[in-house]
Design an enzyme around this catalytic site. Structure first.
Site, mmCIF file in Angstrom:
data_model
loop_
_atom_site.group_PDB
_atom_site.id
_atom_site.type_symbol
_atom_site.label_atom_id
_atom_site.label_comp_id
_atom_site.label_asym_id
_atom_site.label_seq_id
_atom_site.Cartn_x
_atom_site.Cartn_y
_atom_site.Cartn_z
ATOM 1 N N ARG A 139 41.405 6.370 25.051
ATOM 2 C CA ARG A 139 41.704 5.190 25.439
ATOM 3 C C ARG A 139 42.210 4.958 27.106
ATOM 4 O O ARG A 139 41.894 3.980 27.562
ATOM 5 C CB ARG A 139 42.806 4.572 24.637
ATOM 6 C CG ARG A 139 42.540 4.348 23.232
ATOM 7 C CD ARG A 139 43.581 3.650 22.438
ATOM 8 N NE ARG A 139 44.803 4.973 22.584
ATOM 9 C CZ ARG A 139 45.946 4.638 21.636
ATOM 10 N NH1 ARG A 139 46.176 3.661 20.737
ATOM 11 N NH2 ARG A 139 46.935 5.781 21.663
ATOM 12 N N HIS A 272 43.420 26.228 10.252
ATOM 13 C CA HIS A 272 42.845 27.552 11.292
ATOM 14 C C HIS A 272 43.456 28.895 10.741
ATOM 15 O O HIS A 272 42.703 29.740 11.015
ATOM 16 C CB HIS A 272 43.496 27.038 12.615
ATOM 17 C CG HIS A 272 44.843 27.191 12.768
ATOM 18 N ND1 HIS A 272 46.050 26.357 12.361
ATOM 19 C CD2 HIS A 272 45.587 28.249 13.065
ATOM 20 C CE1 HIS A 272 47.166 26.916 12.508
ATOM 21 N NE2 HIS A 272 47.129 27.959 13.005
ATOM 22 N N ASP A 329 54.071 21.439 5.967
ATOM 23 C CA ASP A 329 53.404 21.952 7.376
ATOM 24 C C ASP A 329 52.945 23.258 7.170
ATOM 25 O O ASP A 329 51.666 23.488 7.782
ATOM 26 C CB ASP A 329 54.477 21.782 8.309
ATOM 27 C CG ASP A 329 53.990 21.760 9.849
ATOM 28 O OD1 ASP A 329 52.957 21.295 9.891
ATOM 29 O OD2 ASP A 329 54.593 22.444 10.577
ATOM 30 N N HIS A 334 48.691 26.567 4.774
ATOM 31 C CA HIS A 334 48.350 28.066 5.064
ATOM 32 C C HIS A 334 48.659 28.917 4.197
ATOM 33 O O HIS A 334 47.879 29.737 3.810
ATOM 34 C CB HIS A 334 49.132 28.133 6.365
ATOM 35 C CG HIS A 334 48.935 27.091 7.714
ATOM 36 N ND1 HIS A 334 47.757 26.449 7.989
ATOM 37 C CD2 HIS A 334 49.772 26.836 8.536
ATOM 38 C CE1 HIS A 334 47.723 25.906 8.783
ATOM 39 N NE2 HIS A 334 48.901 25.781 9.480
ATOM 40 N N ARG A 469 49.285 42.448 8.812
ATOM 41 C CA ARG A 469 49.853 41.566 9.608
ATOM 42 C C ARG A 469 48.924 40.388 10.366
ATOM 43 O O ARG A 469 48.043 41.041 11.322
ATOM 44 C CB ARG A 469 50.699 42.422 10.678
ATOM 45 C CG ARG A 469 51.518 41.669 11.736
ATOM 46 C CD ARG A 469 52.146 42.389 12.901
ATOM 47 N NE ARG A 469 52.922 43.484 12.419
ATOM 48 C CZ ARG A 469 52.705 44.693 12.979
ATOM 49 N NH1 ARG A 469 52.023 44.873 14.120
ATOM 50 N NH2 ARG A 469 53.859 45.639 12.588
ATOM 51 N N LEU A 478 49.831 50.839 5.302
ATOM 52 C CA LEU A 478 50.083 51.474 4.217
ATOM 53 C C LEU A 478 51.340 52.234 4.055
ATOM 54 O O LEU A 478 51.304 53.408 4.823
ATOM 55 C CB LEU A 478 48.980 52.165 3.372
ATOM 56 C CG LEU A 478 49.096 52.208 1.864
ATOM 57 C CD1 LEU A 478 49.581 51.190 0.919
ATOM 58 C CD2 LEU A 478 47.932 53.169 1.354
ATOM 59 N N ARG A 562 68.083 35.313 10.470
ATOM 60 C CA ARG A 562 67.088 35.638 9.306
ATOM 61 C C ARG A 562 67.000 34.706 8.241
ATOM 62 O O ARG A 562 66.201 34.795 7.252
ATOM 63 C CB ARG A 562 67.325 36.953 8.678
ATOM 64 C CG ARG A 562 67.427 38.241 9.575
ATOM 65 C CD ARG A 562 67.582 39.330 9.073
ATOM 66 N NE ARG A 562 67.507 40.591 10.153
ATOM 67 C CZ ARG A 562 67.529 41.926 9.959
ATOM 68 N NH1 ARG A 562 67.498 42.148 8.603
ATOM 69 N NH2 ARG A 562 67.585 42.729 10.760
#
Length: 588
Positions: A139, A272, A329, A334, A469, A478, A562
């Site tokens: 716009r 994503h 979210d 995800h 990861r 491993l 944590r």
């Protein structure tokens, strides 16, 4: 091919676009591109891309994309595409966070920064890109020259470090244009359509619209684009950015609205995280290695942990986040998508529908979450090292009495023969001690372990664990038990580590690069189907409604900690320890 992209006030995920390596080079293509978007001055913006690609006989593709330019660039390189960058609309100026704040990998669609334009220079290397152009659409009023100046500030030679870099940048900028219009104006879209046709010429025109805009204007844009800017002789596709509704009802309503103007095969719902290198490698790791597939069941796996953590809070952008919270979210999309990929049965092929069919089966085998299997948290102010970090409700865009969780942990179960009784633990949070996303697979204890005396009464110390990861510093390792060299019998826990940065010299492509390229090529494997979305929402909607109706207060936890103590009790309920909190985790 034309890509049209609409940008949301909060922005789509901030990412640095990277070059995708090893992609095949298709036939020359002419591309005109435009995107609708919101942005913060030069830092956040929306895009639309229009690309043209001849295949055999000439084919032209128009792409409208509003958020991820880097991925487009890679495809643009193949299709010979150009892209435009736009300014933000004044009406949403205050909704975008300052440039100095950390980029959000998730959350409100975070703004797209101009860093993504570093990859734009890669397009100019293609000598066949004569017909490639980019149109920015929003716009705000802006000239072509102003747009090019804004984009030029961010272009570098990171992708192409060879000579004549400045010349290539200049050549690229000449192909950027801008068009201003309203999102609900068919007349404005008709004007844009005329400009696109001027660049497309007589070629077959394919158009892809990328909608990274507020959901409340999805249908306005789709209606206008469908009626006034669709391809008349090629395909038209639409990429839809999350959130896909707030619950089952709103998601279903959005799907019904989109299908008034589109068929399911035209809709690409983008998550994503499905484009992350390590997530896409899940099926390769499991189905192409004999050592893993036989172990992939309740017989050998004790629990699976899906962990997402950010080391920063909402940073002045809590207004958007407060309307959704961490469960909507991160967890509902995800982490649940990763879970479905991890737990699915072997598909009959790698075709998109076969893979998505198996994912839907997993989701339909799960029971909706119950309140007793969930822990919610919200970060509070904390002082450390002489610095005070604000709490969630200290954010001026967040109500002082907000009970929106910024942290959640949940235990889910899949009721089928392969996974019956195995807890799948999810954990996601903001303002935690580290930034990380990973999958941790903890195997069962060795029956009658001959060496249990070396580990004392803590059998968990001897448990094998596979860690994938996802970010940052991608790796697969491993944990095994091993004898320490020397006289005597002393055991140690070691890692067999595939560290991507050490093993592969090529830069890992950004997730959006892969997904946008897939959308352009019509590859739907990593996009979410409507029945898959319905099944995902059915698991979380009852819980979300109960939380909101009862206004259940989350447990407070200090910024940079944590997380809430309740998460440890939830894991202990199923005889599980969070793998990311052990001392060994930080040595990996």
């Amino acid at each position: 091919m034309a890509l049209s992209c609409m940008r949301c006030p909060a922005g789509a995920t901030a990412v640095s676009a990277r070059r995708a390596a090893g992609l095949p080079t298709p036939a020359p293509a002419a591309v005109s591109s435009a995107r609708c978007g919101f942005g913060r001055s030069a830092a956040a913006a929306g895009w639309r891309i229009d690309a043209v690609s001849p295949q055999g006989d000439k084919m032209e593709t128009s792409v409208n994309i509003a958020g991820m330019i880097g991925p487009l660039l890679q495809k643009a390189k193949q299709l010979v595409m150009l892209m435009l960058k736009l300014p933000m609309d004044a009406a949403v100026e205050n909704t975008v966070k300052p440039d100095t704040l950390p980029k959000a990998e998730n959350g409100a669609p975070s703004e797209i920064t101009l860093d993504n334009f570093e990859d734009l220079s890669a397009i100019s290397k293609n000598d066949d890109s004569t017909h490639f152009t980019i149109f920015g659409y929003a716009r705000s009023k802006m000239t072509d020259a102003e747009l090019r100046h804004m984009v030029s500030k961010t272009l570098t030679c990171r992708i192409d470090k060879r000579e004549n870099c400045s010349e290539k940048m200049e050549e690229f900028l000449k192909r950027c244009f801008y068009h201003s219009g309203q999102y609900d104006s068919e007349e404005n879209f008709m004007e844009l359509d005329k400009k696109l046709k001027q660049h497309e010429g007589s070629r077959v025109s394919n158009r892809l619209f990328y909608l990274s805009i507020p959901p409340n204007i999805f249908l306005d844009v789709v209606k206008c684009a469908s009626k006034s800017a669709s391809s008349m002789n090629g395909w038209t596709r639409v990429i839809v950015e999350k959130p896909f509704g707030r619950d089952s009802e709103s998601s279903a309503a959005l799907t019904r609205g989109l299908k008034q103007y589109l068929v399911e095969d035209q809709i690409f719902r983008i998550d994503h995280y499905l484009g992350k290198e390590l997530v896409e490698n899940l099926s390769v790791l499991r189905f192409s290695n004999l050592v893993f597939e036989p172990l992939w069941s309740r017989q050998y796996i004790r629990n699976v942990q899906l962990i997402f953590s950010e080391d920063f809070g909402t940073e002045g952008r809590g207004g958007y986040f407060d309307g959704y919270g961490i469960i909507r979210d991160i967890m509902q999309n995800h982490l649940l998508q990763i879970l479905a990929l991890f737990a699915m049965e072997t598909p009959i092929s790698l075709e998109a529908e076969d893979i998505r069919n198996e994912k839907v089966k997993v989701l339909r085998s799960m029971k909706p979450l119950q309140l007793e299997d969930v822990v919610m948290g919200q970060y509070k102010s904390h002082t450390k090292g002489g610095m005070t970090y604000p709490g969630y409700t200290d954010d001026k865009t967040v109500p002082k009495d907000s009970v929106t969780p910024t942290f959640a942990a949940a235990a889910l179960f899949i009721n089928n023969a392969r996974w019956d009784g195995v807890p799948f633990l999810m954990k996601a949070g903001k303002a935690l001690h580290t930034k990380r996303a990973e999958i941790r697979v903890q195997f069962r204890h060795v029956p009658g372990n001959l060496y249990k005396g070396s580990f004392g009464t803590d059998l968990d110390r001897a448990t094998n664990e596979l860690v994938i990861r996802v970010q940052p510093d991608e790796a697969i390792y491993l944990k095994i038990n091993n004898k320490i060299p020397g006289l005597g019998m002393r055991l140690d826990r070691s890692n067999l580590n595939l560290h991507y940065a050490a093993r592969y010299s090529k830069e890992i492509p950004d997730a959006y690069e892969r997904l946008l390229l897939d959308a352009i090529e019509g590859e739907r494997r990593l996009f979410i189907r409507s029945d898959e979305l319905d099944a995902a929402w059915s698991l979380f909607t009852p819980l979300l409604k109960e939380l909101e109706e009862k206004r259940i207060a989350p447990e407070l936890y200090p910024y940079g900690s944590r997380g809430p103590v309740g998460a440890h009790y939830l894991a202990a309920k199923y005889n599980v320890r969070w793998g990311d909190l052990s001392a060994e985790h930080y040595k990996a």
